[in-house]
Design a protein around this motif. Structure first.
Motif, PDB file in Angstrom:
ATOM      1  N   PHE A 148      35.234  49.895  41.569  1.00 56.94           N
ATOM      2  CA  PHE A 148      33.911  50.129  41.784  1.00 56.94           C
ATOM      3  C   PHE A 148      33.404  50.981  40.668  1.00 56.94           C
ATOM      4  N   ASN A 149      32.247  50.496  40.155  1.00 56.08           N
ATOM      5  CA  ASN A 149      31.617  50.897  38.738  1.00 56.08           C
ATOM      6  C   ASN A 149      32.341  50.894  37.726  1.00 56.08           C
ATOM      7  N   THR A 150      33.164  49.699  37.829  1.00 58.57           N
ATOM      8  CA  THR A 150      33.963  49.270  36.448  1.00 58.57           C
ATOM      9  C   THR A 150      33.688  47.790  36.228  1.00 58.57           C
ATOM     10  N   ASP A 151      33.845  47.199  35.012  1.00 59.24           N
ATOM     11  CA  ASP A 151      33.694  45.969  34.878  1.00 59.24           C
ATOM     12  C   ASP A 151      34.546  44.923  35.486  1.00 59.24           C
ATOM     13  N   LYS A 152      35.541  45.437  36.271  1.00 63.13           N
ATOM     14  CA  LYS A 152      36.572  44.758  37.051  1.00 63.13           C
ATOM     15  C   LYS A 152      35.838  44.474  38.304  1.00 63.13           C
ATOM     16  N   TYR A 153      34.979  44.889  38.769  1.00 67.30           N
ATOM     17  CA  TYR A 153      34.436  44.978  40.312  1.00 67.30           C
ATOM     18  C   TYR A 153      34.111  43.564  40.499  1.00 67.30           C
ATOM     19  N   ILE A 154      33.223  42.889  39.801  1.00 61.16           N
ATOM     20  CA  ILE A 154      32.593  41.528  40.089  1.00 61.16           C
ATOM     21  C   ILE A 154      33.873  40.782  40.045  1.00 61.16           C
ATOM     22  N   PRO A 155      34.585  40.538  38.944  1.00 59.76           N
ATOM     23  CA  PRO A 155      35.687  39.535  39.211  1.00 59.76           C
ATOM     24  C   PRO A 155      36.629  39.790  40.418  1.00 59.76           C
ATOM     25  N   GLU A 156      36.917  41.220  40.735  1.00 54.25           N
ATOM     26  CA  GLU A 156      37.758  41.402  41.823  1.00 54.25           C
ATOM     27  C   GLU A 156      37.155  40.972  43.123  1.00 54.25           C
ATOM     28  N   GLN A 157      35.886  41.046  42.975  1.00 52.11           N
ATOM     29  CA  GLN A 157      35.038  40.519  44.239  1.00 52.11           C
ATOM     30  C   GLN A 157      34.946  39.202  44.427  1.00 52.11           C
ATOM     31  N   ILE A 158      34.952  38.387  43.390  1.00 48.78           N
ATOM     32  CA  ILE A 158      35.199  36.843  43.357  1.00 48.78           C
ATOM     33  C   ILE A 158      36.347  36.455  43.753  1.00 48.78           C
ATOM     34  N   ARG A 159      37.423  37.072  43.128  1.00 51.73           N
ATOM     35  CA  ARG A 159      38.799  36.745  43.509  1.00 51.73           C
ATOM     36  C   ARG A 159      39.025  36.787  45.044  1.00 51.73           C
ATOM     37  N   GLN A 160      38.557  37.885  45.552  1.00 52.71           N
ATOM     38  CA  GLN A 160      38.643  38.213  47.042  1.00 52.71           C
ATOM     39  C   GLN A 160      37.959  37.296  47.865  1.00 52.71           C
TER      40      GLN A 160
END
Length: 279
Positions: A200-212
């Motif tokens: 959360f609040n990092t640039d990895k949040y959206i990619p991880e959300q899409i991966r989930q």
């Protein structure tokens, strides 16, 4: 409300020593139909974990026969409310901006560290109101559980948008009528694969959300088949252990020793069916 769980002395020993209760993934329980709760190609069964109980006070001969090891069996009776340990976000300041500002602490059933730190799975946000958050539910017995999965998974109307909506209130809530003798109530926990909140609040949040989202769409499995949930220490003050109707004095001695060490206020009682079943 008092709830009852049929099990064995070895499981009782683990519960008492570890102060945990094991939840089993639906594809590992005794009814294989439960693990196929499919909507729009997504199977929600393997993401769902249950702990099975009954509210029926009268002892059940089928339950003694099916879920205990004969003379090594026990029935555990607890108060439902307050059974599990609770946590607050204030105990863990990893994401201060996500702490609810409602004028009082919110008590959760799962440690906030699980939401914010580990990456293997994302647990549900469950509060201490077991019924209000649908954590505890009475099983409904039906002719066919498959139709009840309808509407549990939705995708965005725009096919180019990565998204998914999962409703978990029905999964783990239905069994075929052939199991109605169990008169079961259960605790239900749903885990999603991957955990975007860890980023959360990092640039990895959206990619991880899409991966989930893609992992759920593709029915990617979880890496674990059981989950041990922490019990409230005070719950053991009201524990009643009913010995198997087939038990020998030696089994009762073992249970007395376990309770003396780990739950000294627990009551140990004989089965109402003692002497009424063939060993």
């Amino acid at each position: 409300m008092i709830i009852h769980h049929y099990t064995n002395i070895d499981v009782l020993a683990l519960i008492l020593e570890n102060h945990t209760l094991r939840f089993t993934r639906l594809d590992q329980v005794d009814d294989p139909e439960e693990s196929n709760f499919i909507c729009k190609g997504v199977n929600l069964g393997p993401y769902t974990f249950v702990s099975c109980w009954t509210e029926v006070k009268e002892e059940s001969i089928p339950m003694w026969k099916m879920y205990t090891k004969g003379r090594w069996g026990v029935r555990l009776s607890f108060k439902k409310d307050g059974l599990f340990r609770t946590y607050t976000d204030y105990e863990y300041k990893g994401h201060d901006n996500m702490i609810s500002d409602v004028g009082k602490e919110i008590h959760y059933l799962l440690d906030p560290k699980l939401r914010w730190n580990q990456t293997d799975y994302m647990p549900p946000i469950l509060v201490e109101d077991y019924d209000g958050c649908n954590f505890f539910r009475k099983v409904k017995y039906v002719d066919d559980i498959a139709p009840y999965a309808d509407g549990c998974v939705e995708f965005p109307e725009d096919s180019k948008t990565e998204g998914i909506t999962v409703k978990t209130d029905k999964v783990g809530s239905y069994k075929n009528k052939r199991w109605a003798f169990q008169e079961e109530s259960r605790f239900v926990v749903f885990f999603a694969p991957g955990n975007p909140l860890a980023y959360f609040n990092t640039d990895k949040y959206i990619p991880e959300q899409i991966r989930q989202i893609r992992a759920i769409k593709n029915n990617e499995g979880l890496s674990f088949s059981h989950y041990d949930m922490n019990l409230n220490e005070e719950a053991f003050e009201n524990l009643v252990v009913t010995m198997s109707p087939l038990c020998e004095p030696s089994q009762k001695i073992i249970v007395k020793a376990l309770c003396k060490q780990y739950a000294p206020n627990a009551q140990i009682v004989d089965s109402n069916l003692s002497g009424k079943l063939v060993k």
